[in-house]
Design a protein around this motif. Structure first.
Motif, mmCIF file in Angstrom:
data_model
loop_
_atom_site.group_PDB
_atom_site.id
_atom_site.type_symbol
_atom_site.label_atom_id
_atom_site.label_comp_id
_atom_site.label_asym_id
_atom_site.label_seq_id
_atom_site.Cartn_x
_atom_site.Cartn_y
_atom_site.Cartn_z
ATOM 1 N N MET A 1 0.826 -1.210 0.000
ATOM 2 C CA MET A 1 0.000 0.000 0.000
ATOM 3 C C MET A 1 0.861 1.262 0.000
ATOM 4 N N GLU A 2 0.304 2.290 -0.484
ATOM 5 C CA GLU A 2 1.029 3.563 -0.634
ATOM 6 C C GLU A 2 0.713 4.465 0.557
ATOM 7 N N ILE A 3 1.732 4.836 1.323
ATOM 8 C CA ILE A 3 1.502 5.722 2.463
ATOM 9 C C ILE A 3 2.096 7.085 2.134
ATOM 10 N N PRO A 4 1.307 8.142 2.235
ATOM 11 C CA PRO A 4 1.896 9.473 2.033
ATOM 12 C C PRO A 4 2.848 9.783 3.184
ATOM 13 N N PRO B 1 7.514 -6.633 12.577
ATOM 14 C CA PRO B 1 6.628 -7.541 13.302
ATOM 15 C C PRO B 1 6.232 -7.009 14.680
ATOM 16 N N GLY B 2 4.963 -7.113 14.999
ATOM 17 C CA GLY B 2 4.431 -6.620 16.273
ATOM 18 C C GLY B 2 3.849 -5.229 16.144
ATOM 19 N N GLN B 3 4.242 -4.524 15.084
ATOM 20 C CA GLN B 3 3.791 -3.129 14.949
ATOM 21 C C GLN B 3 2.504 -3.003 14.138
ATOM 22 N N VAL B 4 1.909 -1.831 14.323
ATOM 23 C CA VAL B 4 0.669 -1.503 13.620
ATOM 24 C C VAL B 4 0.807 -0.074 13.099
ATOM 25 N N LEU B 5 0.373 0.160 11.872
ATOM 26 C CA LEU B 5 0.351 1.532 11.353
ATOM 27 C C LEU B 5 -1.083 2.046 11.418
ATOM 28 N N VAL B 6 -1.242 3.203 12.077
ATOM 29 C CA VAL B 6 -2.574 3.751 12.325
ATOM 30 C C VAL B 6 -2.693 5.114 11.660
ATOM 31 N N GLU B 7 -3.770 5.340 10.953
ATOM 32 C CA GLU B 7 -4.075 6.681 10.437
ATOM 33 C C GLU B 7 -4.902 7.385 11.513
ATOM 34 N N VAL B 8 -4.340 8.423 12.063
ATOM 35 C CA VAL B 8 -4.958 9.093 13.214
ATOM 36 C C VAL B 8 -6.106 9.974 12.730
ATOM 37 N N ASP B 9 -7.262 9.855 13.349
ATOM 38 C CA ASP B 9 -8.336 10.769 12.952
ATOM 39 C C ASP B 9 -8.780 11.723 14.058
ATOM 40 N N THR B 10 -8.425 11.419 15.319
ATOM 41 C CA THR B 10 -8.858 12.283 16.423
ATOM 42 C C THR B 10 -7.760 12.296 17.485
ATOM 43 N N ILE B 11 -7.355 13.489 17.899
ATOM 44 C CA ILE B 11 -6.260 13.637 18.867
ATOM 45 C C ILE B 11 -6.801 14.320 20.118
ATOM 46 N N SER B 12 -6.434 13.782 21.264
ATOM 47 C CA SER B 12 -6.868 14.341 22.545
ATOM 48 C C SER B 12 -5.821 15.324 23.047
ATOM 49 N N ILE B 13 -6.272 16.454 23.553
ATOM 50 C CA ILE B 13 -5.356 17.427 24.163
ATOM 51 C C ILE B 13 -5.657 17.479 25.653
ATOM 52 N N ASP B 14 -4.651 17.110 26.445
ATOM 53 C CA ASP B 14 -4.840 16.938 27.889
ATOM 54 C C ASP B 14 -3.776 17.691 28.682
ATOM 55 N N PRO B 15 -4.135 18.119 29.908
ATOM 56 C CA PRO B 15 -3.179 18.845 30.753
ATOM 57 C C PRO B 15 -1.862 18.097 30.988
ATOM 58 N N ALA B 16 -1.935 16.770 31.147
ATOM 59 C CA ALA B 16 -0.715 16.030 31.467
ATOM 60 C C ALA B 16 0.338 16.157 30.373
ATOM 61 N N MET B 17 -0.089 16.512 29.154
ATOM 62 C CA MET B 17 0.884 16.665 28.063
ATOM 63 C C MET B 17 1.904 17.751 28.381
ATOM 64 N N ARG B 18 1.488 18.742 29.149
ATOM 65 C CA ARG B 18 2.429 19.793 29.532
ATOM 66 C C ARG B 18 3.579 19.208 30.352
ATOM 67 N N ARG C 1 -7.545 4.599 12.567
ATOM 68 C CA ARG C 1 -7.946 3.399 11.842
ATOM 69 C C ARG C 1 -6.678 2.684 11.434
ATOM 70 N N VAL C 2 -6.626 1.388 11.662
ATOM 71 C CA VAL C 2 -5.460 0.596 11.273
ATOM 72 C C VAL C 2 -5.384 0.542 9.748
ATOM 73 N N VAL C 3 -4.189 0.919 9.226
ATOM 74 C CA VAL C 3 -4.024 0.825 7.766
ATOM 75 C C VAL C 3 -3.058 -0.294 7.394
ATOM 76 N N ASP C 4 -2.233 -0.721 8.330
ATOM 77 C CA ASP C 4 -1.321 -1.838 8.060
ATOM 78 C C ASP C 4 -1.010 -2.480 9.404
ATOM 79 N N SER C 5 -0.908 -3.780 9.451
ATOM 80 C CA SER C 5 -0.688 -4.436 10.734
ATOM 81 C C SER C 5 0.268 -5.606 10.585
#
Lengths: 333, 333
Positions: free
Chosen positions: A1-4, A36-53, A78-82
């Motif tokens: 598959m083609e990943i940008p 092996p063991g990894q998963v490629l995920v296309e992120v669609d929603t990101i959480s912004i939380d205080p602990a990130m600071r 969404r998983v695009v490659d696993s």
């Protein structure tokens, strides 16, 4: 598959104080091959939380992000490659996906999400860390009773609003703390709290005491000093203070301020109980089921503040430290 | 009846830091007549406790002593005159009698003591506040279990030595903290602790960590920062910190140092529980009975450090802040 190419927000510099825009850089990077063991995920929603600071500093609160590496964040995608036996392309997953378009991540750091037709963002808010934090805090650590006085900081926020509403449902008198007229209105009119105190207004501490003539039986702290000390002064004998973090302190983890009023804990036989929602991992399903039932019956109000585009991350992230967010902060990449 | 003049130690000046001799003045005063409800007590045993340092400041921890007034202290004495229906001359009583030879006090602030043939001083130590603090701390607030790691500050002291021995009896591995070779030897040889760390020695924090390779499940704090912060860093997930006071902080109640490591409480799901023995007033009899049984079987070791004469109060009082006391401090007027 083609990943940008992957677009990501990297930590360009560690902040001192407010995490200004100069801390971040938007970059394009190649996505390495899935091993092996990894998963490629296309992120669609990101959480912004205080602990990130806290993760931005070298001083670690559940770890810290390295310079010039993609910023950590919880997200859904969404998983695009696993190359993991546990995931297939098309699966919806949640994990520490980072502030980026694609996340290459170990399968054992992901969980499959079972989503009905609700927006993904709900699983980062009301059905995610903040909602579950409020749920386990108010059902497991402490159970408010009718007649008790419950004080909640960041009452208009993602955690505090759940805490406050659950305490109200349990029959307690609930006083919120929030910044500014809009948030105070939201707490009174939409969350139905008994009183709300504006921490940005003059005479904050006097107003707090005036709103709590019978003292405080349960205080839920999301902010730390100085509000934590004010609350300790107001605590009733045998009361409970709950802490799951402290947004005021996350900005300087190298010189955290301890509560100088902590001797009220022995003096008044207080319990100061701490937790994060991760201590309840094996009970997440129970928590989501309970919260979903309330949401479906229209008995739990929550708000989201959604921005679109990775380039808007720095400004959106900063909102939670200036109190300008209007609900759970979400970024769509 | 003929009452000689009262000799008393008055608070002549508020201290800054160590409570030096200049803070005190020995005075003779007339004893006023007994009015209805009052009892006149001839004091025979005076307790010297860390919390008295806090009472010397204008900042109140259960109240504060006025300048030029007799210093507060718990004590035991014999009723010599009574205008209260609850007491008769000859009764042995305990209460806040003060550092003086005669105490004129409201009857409802006194309790009758049932004493066997043990010394009165035991009812200010092992059967008094310190012993009861240790007892309720280790049986009600927390119950140590076999295999747990228990850390106790002031382990050679009146409270700490009871805490440490009760935790040992419950089957826990117990590490003490004490100052100097003699106290460390006492903890190991006489209290039977598994390890003891000298807070006055070099590399204190490293030695503490080395003595606790499996971390800490229960920490009993009598001292406050900096030891409290060191212990927080060593706490295991879901551990318990207990505090009943903080001798390091009693010397500057106007600028108490809060524990900067308190965010370990949420991070590790800790419980920080506070109490004083006065929260268990209605259970004192149970506590004394349990402690008496242990003492009679020779299963509870305790030491007393007794001085005689009110003039020796200033020097004797100071010992607990320099760590020079060799057991529970008692003064015979």
């Amino acid at each position: 598959m083609e990943i940008p190419q992957n677009e990501c927000i990297v930590l360009a510099a560690r902040p001192s104080g407010l995490p200004e825009a100069a801390c971040w850089r938007l970059e394009c990077r190649d996505v390495p091959p899935v091993i092996p063991g990894q998963v490629l995920v296309e992120v669609d929603t990101i959480s912004i939380d205080p602990a990130m600071r806290a993760w931005m500093d070298e001083f670690c609160y559940l770890g810290c992000v390295e310079l010039n590496q993609p910023m950590w964040a919880f997200g859904i995608g969404r998983v695009v490659d696993s190359a993991s036996p546990d995931f297939e392309p098309g699966d919806t997953v949640r994990g520490l996906l980072g502030v980026q378009r694609y996340s290459l991540i170990a399968g054992d750091e992901l969980e499959t999400l079972e989503i009905s037709d609700e927006p993904h963002s709900w699983h980062l808010g009301i059905f995610g860390m903040p909602g579950l934090t409020g749920y386990f805090g108010m059902t497991d650590l402490v159970q408010p009773r009718p007649g008790q006085q419950v004080l909640v900081s960041t009452a208009a926020g993602a955690v505090g609003s759940v805490v406050a509403q659950l305490a109200k449902r349990a029959g307690a008198r609930v006083v919120g703390i929030a910044g500014g007229t809009d948030k105070n209105r939201f707490c009174l009119d939409e969350l139905g709290l008994d009183a709300c105190v504006d921490y940005k207004a003059a005479n904050y501490e006097q107003n707090l005491a005036a709103a709590l003539p019978d003292g405080v039986d349960i205080y839920f702290d999301n902010v730390g000093v100085p509000t934590l000390d004010m609350a300790l002064r107001l605590m009733n004998e045998c009361g409970t203070v709950i802490a799951c973090g402290a947004i005021n302190q996350f900005q300087h983890m190298d010189r955290v301020e301890g509560p100088t009023e902590y001797l009220k804990i022995p003096e008044r036989k207080l319990s100061f109980l701490g937790f994060t929602c991760f201590h309840y991992l094996e009970r997440f399903h129970e928590g989501v089921t309970a919260l979903r039932a309330l949401v479906e019956r229209g008995e739990l109000v929550f708000k989201e503040d959604i921005a679109i585009g990775l380039a808007n991350f720095p400004e959106h992230f900063l909102k939670q430290f200036t109190g300008q967010n209007q609900g759970k902060l979400i970024l769509k990449p």
